[in-house]
Design a protein around this motif. Structure first.
Motif, short mmCIF file in Angstrom:
data_model
loop_
_atom_site.label_atom_id
_atom_site.label_comp_id
_atom_site.label_asym_id
_atom_site.label_seq_id
_atom_site.Cartn_x
_atom_site.Cartn_y
_atom_site.Cartn_z
N LYS A 45 0.81 -1.21 0.00
CA LYS A 45 0.00 0.00 0.00
C LYS A 45 0.85 1.26 0.00
CE LYS A 45 -4.01 -2.16 2.21
NZ LYS A 45 -4.88 -2.21 3.42
N TRP A 46 2.02 1.22 0.66
CA TRP A 46 2.83 2.42 0.73
C TRP A 46 3.29 2.85 -0.67
CZ3 TRP A 46 7.75 2.68 -1.15
CH2 TRP A 46 8.48 1.50 -1.26
N MET A 47 3.49 1.89 -1.57
CA MET A 47 3.90 2.25 -2.93
C MET A 47 2.79 3.01 -3.65
SD MET A 47 6.13 -0.83 -4.56
CE MET A 47 7.69 -1.33 -3.83
N PHE A 48 1.56 2.52 -3.51
CA PHE A 48 0.43 3.21 -4.12
C PHE A 48 0.30 4.62 -3.58
CE2 PHE A 48 -4.18 4.17 -3.52
CZ PHE A 48 -4.47 4.51 -4.84
N LEU A 49 0.42 4.77 -2.27
CA LEU A 49 0.27 6.09 -1.65
C LEU A 49 1.40 7.04 -2.06
CD1 LEU A 49 -0.88 4.87 1.88
CD2 LEU A 49 -2.31 5.93 0.10
N CYS A 50 2.62 6.53 -2.13
CA CYS A 50 3.74 7.36 -2.59
C CYS A 50 3.54 7.78 -4.04
CB CYS A 50 5.06 6.61 -2.43
SG CYS A 50 5.65 6.44 -0.73
N TYR A 51 3.04 6.87 -4.85
CA TYR A 51 2.77 7.19 -6.25
C TYR A 51 1.75 8.32 -6.36
CZ TYR A 51 1.03 6.66 -11.03
OH TYR A 51 0.65 6.91 -12.32
N LEU A 52 0.69 8.26 -5.55
CA LEU A 52 -0.31 9.33 -5.59
C LEU A 52 0.32 10.69 -5.25
CD1 LEU A 52 -3.52 7.85 -3.91
CD2 LEU A 52 -2.90 7.96 -6.33
N CYS A 53 1.14 10.71 -4.21
CA CYS A 53 1.74 11.97 -3.79
C CYS A 53 2.67 12.56 -4.84
CB CYS A 53 2.51 11.77 -2.48
SG CYS A 53 1.46 11.47 -1.05
N GLU A 54 3.30 11.70 -5.62
CA GLU A 54 4.27 12.16 -6.60
C GLU A 54 3.65 12.49 -7.95
OE1 GLU A 54 7.56 9.50 -6.89
OE2 GLU A 54 7.98 9.55 -4.73
N VAL A 59 -2.56 15.19 -0.94
CA VAL A 59 -1.72 14.95 0.23
C VAL A 59 -2.45 13.93 1.11
CG1 VAL A 59 -0.44 17.12 0.27
CG2 VAL A 59 -2.71 17.01 1.32
N LEU A 60 -1.74 13.40 2.11
CA LEU A 60 -2.29 12.30 2.91
C LEU A 60 -2.27 12.63 4.38
CD1 LEU A 60 -0.40 9.36 1.15
CD2 LEU A 60 -2.62 10.33 0.53
N HIS A 61 -3.25 12.08 5.09
CA HIS A 61 -3.34 12.24 6.55
C HIS A 61 -3.63 10.89 7.16
CE1 HIS A 61 -4.28 14.59 10.27
NE2 HIS A 61 -4.98 13.51 10.54
N GLY A 62 -2.86 10.51 8.18
CA GLY A 62 -3.07 9.24 8.87
C GLY A 62 -3.77 9.43 10.20
N SER A 63 -4.73 8.55 10.51
CA SER A 63 -5.52 8.70 11.73
C SER A 63 -6.01 7.33 12.20
CB SER A 63 -6.72 9.61 11.48
OG SER A 63 -7.59 9.65 12.59
#
Length: 226
Positions: A45-54, A59-63
């Motif tokens: 999942k971290w790869m998908f999220l990094c791809y979105l940011c780039e 932007v992302l928020h964790g909760s």
């Protein structure tokens, strides 16, 4: 000790997964309410999220809260001026927000973490570095939980200015919005989704608090930490 000796470097993204990332991202567009993504891809999942940011204007928020419909500005508490104001905070990185999502704050008294980018000399890419730590005592007792990563539109956010440390320019991945923000989508993450769980540092909260008061610029305040 050189600054980067303390930090973890992000592994490279797998370009074979970009097509699937695009298809998943397209599923959140044009919706009136945020959706929970059904993640069935083989890539972490971290790869998908990094791809979105780039590649996307997000932007992302964790909760730990899985039911947030709108983020309201809140007063933060940080030694850095940018991070010590009333705002909605988010990151232009896919790993950093996971730390806030999967750490059980009921067991942690002091969060110690950082994320920044250093552009390579040829200017072609940016390397990302991280530091993650929790209370030493809590680290021995599995201080994790499931959490949620929220994907937010970047429009109202401003990025923290680059920092200078030991002659290096560190591009911040921290962003802040002075007004409320509604998420586009959300993604459930587990402690096992966090790629640096096994490399988590432990710290003495009282010792770190004392050192940060004496030297606010000394992050991660480990020079003499046992």
């Amino acid at each position: 000790m050189p600054l980067l000796d303390y930090f973890l470097k992000r592994p490279p993204l797998q370009h074979d997964d970009m097509f699937h990332f695009e298809r998943l991202y397209s599923s959140i567009l044009g919706r009136e309410k945020p959706i929970e993504l059904d993640y069935e891809l083989s890539a972490p999942k971290w790869m998908f999220l990094c791809y979105l940011c780039e590649t996307k204007n997000v932007v992302l928020h964790g909760s730990a809260n899985p039911s947030i419909l709108e983020f309201e500005p809140r007063q933060s508490n940080d030694v850095n001026e940018f991070g010590n104001r009333r705002a909605v905070y988010a990151a232009s990185d896919g790993i950093w927000p996971m730390y806030f999502a999967i750490v059980n704050r009921e067991r942690i008294s002091l969060l110690l973490n950082s994320c920044f980018g250093i552009r390579q000399e040829n200017g072609a890419a940016t390397d990302y570095y991280y530091y993650f730590s929790v209370d030493q005592d809590a680290l021995l007792h599995d201080p994790w939980r499931n959490g949620t990563i929220y994907i937010l539109p970047r429009d109202t956010f401003e990025q923290q200015e680059p920092l200078q440390r030991q002659g290096m320019r560190l591009d911040s991945t921290q962003w802040a919005s002075p007004i409320a923000v509604k998420p586009l989508a959300k993604l459930v993450v587990t402690p096992d989704d966090f790629p640096f769980k096994q490399q988590m540092n432990g710290h003495d909260p009282q010792l770190i608090a004392e050192r940060s008061r004496r030297n606010p610029e000394g992050f991660p305040w480990r020079d003499r930490l046992d």
